[in-house]
Design an enzyme around this catalytic site. Structure first.
Site, PDB file in Angstrom:
ATOM      1  N   TRP A   1      57.974   4.988 -88.603  1.00 24.02           N
ATOM      2  CA  TRP A   1      58.764   6.095 -89.059  1.00 24.02           C
ATOM      3  C   TRP A   1      58.300   6.934 -90.008  1.00 24.02           C
ATOM      4  O   TRP A   1      58.987   8.063 -90.218  1.00 24.02           O
ATOM      5  CB  TRP A   1      60.179   5.471 -89.310  1.00 24.02           C
ATOM      6  CG  TRP A   1      60.132   4.420 -90.395  1.00 24.02           C
ATOM      7  CD1 TRP A   1      60.233   3.304 -90.268  1.00 24.02           C
ATOM      8  CD2 TRP A   1      60.094   4.634 -91.925  1.00 24.02           C
ATOM      9  NE1 TRP A   1      60.162   2.534 -91.495  1.00 24.02           N
ATOM     10  CE2 TRP A   1      60.083   3.480 -92.549  1.00 24.02           C
ATOM     11  CE3 TRP A   1      60.007   6.013 -92.708  1.00 24.02           C
ATOM     12  CZ2 TRP A   1      60.017   3.134 -93.598  1.00 24.02           C
ATOM     13  CZ3 TRP A   1      59.870   5.794 -93.979  1.00 24.02           C
ATOM     14  CH2 TRP A   1      59.721   4.417 -94.461  1.00 24.02           C
TER      15      TRP A   1
ATOM     16  N   ARG B   1      48.005  10.727 -83.716  1.00 24.16           N
ATOM     17  CA  ARG B   1      46.690  10.066 -84.264  1.00 24.16           C
ATOM     18  C   ARG B   1      46.338   9.034 -83.121  1.00 24.16           C
ATOM     19  O   ARG B   1      45.038   8.761 -83.051  1.00 24.16           O
ATOM     20  CB  ARG B   1      46.727   9.506 -85.601  1.00 24.16           C
ATOM     21  CG  ARG B   1      45.524   9.230 -86.461  1.00 24.16           C
ATOM     22  CD  ARG B   1      45.701   9.007 -87.707  1.00 24.16           C
ATOM     23  NE  ARG B   1      46.251   7.765 -87.910  1.00 24.16           N
ATOM     24  CZ  ARG B   1      46.526   7.115 -89.029  1.00 24.16           C
ATOM     25  NH1 ARG B   1      46.377   7.957 -90.128  1.00 24.16           N
ATOM     26  NH2 ARG B   1      46.957   6.010 -89.529  1.00 24.16           N
TER      27      ARG B   1
ATOM     28  N   PRO C   1      57.711   4.412 -80.284  1.00 21.75           N
ATOM     29  CA  PRO C   1      57.930   4.757 -81.525  1.00 21.75           C
ATOM     30  C   PRO C   1      58.916   3.971 -82.340  1.00 21.75           C
ATOM     31  O   PRO C   1      59.657   3.297 -81.652  1.00 21.75           O
ATOM     32  CB  PRO C   1      58.438   6.282 -81.386  1.00 21.75           C
ATOM     33  CG  PRO C   1      59.280   6.218 -79.897  1.00 21.75           C
ATOM     34  CD  PRO C   1      58.443   5.063 -78.985  1.00 21.75           C
TER      35      PRO C   1
ATOM     36  N   GLU D   1      46.481  -0.430 -88.083  1.00 23.81           N
ATOM     37  CA  GLU D   1      46.523   0.157 -89.189  1.00 23.81           C
ATOM     38  C   GLU D   1      47.654  -0.028 -90.038  1.00 23.81           C
ATOM     39  O   GLU D   1      49.071  -0.047 -89.639  1.00 23.81           O
ATOM     40  CB  GLU D   1      46.774   1.832 -88.798  1.00 23.81           C
ATOM     41  CG  GLU D   1      45.843   2.299 -88.279  1.00 23.81           C
ATOM     42  CD  GLU D   1      44.646   2.770 -89.069  1.00 23.81           C
ATOM     43  OE1 GLU D   1      44.700   2.861 -90.235  1.00 23.81           O
ATOM     44  OE2 GLU D   1      43.567   2.780 -88.536  1.00 23.81           O
TER      45      GLU D   1
END
Ligand code: NAD
Length: 476
Positions: A150, A159, A175, A250
């Site tokens: 978030w 990205r 998401p 990531e």
């Protein structure tokens, strides 16, 4: 299209009903701002089927055409930057200037990967023994599952989406449940720019674990690209191992911000403000530990605390706000707990914290001096506006302290002698190091971490390679 009206769940270009909805709140007020379709396991399966069916046509779409669609999406994002920034602020609380900066940064991934889409990476050469010709090509890896956090509701999505589509992959995006609205808006812009409806399915959901399990078990899903905490990343890597799904991670950070005795202290303070307080400290690259040479520690602490005391904490919508709220009340309590623990162990709050609004999830920025090594704030990802300072006297001590963490995402070094800054930068185990700079994010540069901060890189040439499979053809 009105960005504030979330589109319904679209699978295969068709609005698809869901049994449930969930609410999205403004962290500055706690007020509900939208209700969003809550995807479940059946939607996940349908989304993966759709992506699998769409894959051959999208992979066969000329790279130039894919590039045009990505470039047009960037144009639309820039044309609607004001609305997108407002949407980001509303659902994440991000201060207006931070939200505008995020839209530009996020849109840039569409430009960069539009350009990369038409630069295929391959080789054609005679083998060393002269008996064959080696052809190496890059092909789309397949359907990609993208899962995002978030804290950057637009940039963490672009990205991944831009390189996935540039490479010829189709994708399913999950998401964060806190910030699904920006994701839905970006998908709408992508379709408006000419992307087929079925190349990207957005699945807002409160059932992250259940739908990820369905997607990672689906035969067509060949790529997992995750951004989020190290704990969840580790869990997803375990699931991905079941089908040996190509994975990029990531994850979290614990960035050292090094200030050497010969550093320009004013420049270091300016860099520290950005590295620490962008998005109220809720960034994976946020400076987490200020490692300051003992000769300049007092000077740095005083001027940093003075600069912090001039910042205004408030709702994003209020003019003059520098720092917005944290994502929720739980985050505020966690950050307050870290400060209390450090103070209990002997740390000193350098200036009285500034006032914050009484309602909403606000936390005042705090600079802590003389923080002892056993304080939790030096070991955990703070994800809030707290700046702990720990002093050092020798370079070997500095490097040992900087590397005494499982994380290795970003780091920062301020020194007058650039050679020395580079030497320290090389010895710090971080995927990205800002040298006399408080920012490391750049779509044209490889973004990612060492150690438990992740696997692989996003952005740059590496970003598209993450969505490609290498094939070798041996020609007789
Ligand atoms: P998080 O790990 O809680 O959630 C990230 C995403 O994973 C969300 O979409 C969430 O719904 C989903 N998720 C949670 N549990 C899941 C499960 N069991 N199965 C599948 N999906 C699941 O992280 P967050 O709180 O949203 O974001 C903050 C974290 O993200 C911080 O640790 C930060 O450092 C990290 N982050 C890293 C980068 C980077 O580029 N390295 C960038 C931004 C944020």
């Amino acid at each position: 299209m009105t960005l504030f009206q979330p589109s319904p769940l679209f699978i295969g270009g068709k609005p698809t009903p869901t049994a449930d909805e969930f609410a999205v709140h403004d962290p500055a007020t706690g007020v509900e701002i939208a209700r969003v379709s809550d995807a479940d396991e059946s939607h996940a399966a349908a989304a993966a089927d759709t992506a699998a069916e769409a894959l051959p046509d999208w992979a066969a779409t000329p790279p130039r055409r894919r590039a045009e669609i990505l470039a047009a999406t960037r144009e639309l994002m820039i044309a609607r930057a004001g609305e997108l920034a407002e949407l980001i602020s509303r659902e994440s609380g991000k201060a207006a200037a931070d939200a505008r900066a995020e839209v530009s940064y996020a849109a840039e991934f569409f430009r960069w990967f539009a350009e990369e889409a038409v630069r295929p990476d391959g080789r054609f050469e005679t083998s060393p023994d002269g008996r064959s010709t080696t052809v190496v090509t890059a092909q789309p890896v397949g359907v990609a599952l993208l899962i995002t956090p978030w804290n950057f509701p637009a940039a963490m999505i672009t990205r991944k989406v831009a390189p996935a589509l540039a490479a010829g992959c189709t994708a399913v995006l999950k998401p964060a449940a806190e910030t699904p609205l920006t994701a839905l808006a970006i998908r709408d812009l992508l379709v408006e720019a000419g992307a087929p409806q079925d190349v990207l399915t957005v699945l807002p959901s409160t059932r992250a674990d259940a739908i990820s399990r369905v997607l990672l078990a689906h035969d067509a899903v060949r790529k997992l690209s995750f951004t989020g905490s190290t704990g969840v990343g580790r869990h997803l890597l375990g699931l991905a191992a079941g089908r040996v799904v190509n994975s990029s991670m990531e994850l979290g950070g614990n960035a050292p911000f090094v200030v050497c005795a010969d550093a320009d202290i004013d420049a270091a303070v300016q860099g520290a403000l950005i590295a620490k307080l962008r998005n109220a400290g809720q960034a994976c690259t946020a400076a987490n530990r200020f490692l300051v040479h003992e000769d300049v520690a007092d000077e740095f602490a005083e001027s940093f605390a003075d600069a912090v005391a001039r910042l205004r904490v408030g709702p994003a919508a209020e003019p003059g706000t520098d720092i917005g709220p944290l994502i929720d009340d739980r985050a505020v309590r966690r950050v307050a707990g870290l400060v209390a623990d450090a103070v209990e162990r002997g740390a000193r709050i350098v200036r009285e914290p500034v006032e914050v609004p009484a309602t909403g999830s606000f936390a005042a920025p705090v600079v802590l001096a003389g923080v002892p090594d056993d304080a939790a704030v030096l070991h955990e990802e703070i994800f809030g506006p707290v700046a702990p300072i720990r002093t050092w006297s020798g370079t070997d001590e500095l490097v040992a302290v900087a590397n005494a963490t499982e994380y290795g995402l970003a780091g920062y070094v301020y020194a007058g002698d650039t050679g020395r800054a580079l030497e320290i930068g090389r010895r710090v185990q971080c995927g990205m190091v800002g040298v006399n700079r408080g920012v490391v994010s750049d779509p044209s540069a490889p973004f990612g971490g060492m150690k438990q901060s992740g696997l692989g890189r996003e952005g740059a040439q590496e970003g598209i390679r993450a969505f490609q499979e290498t094939q070798f053809l041996s020609l007789g």
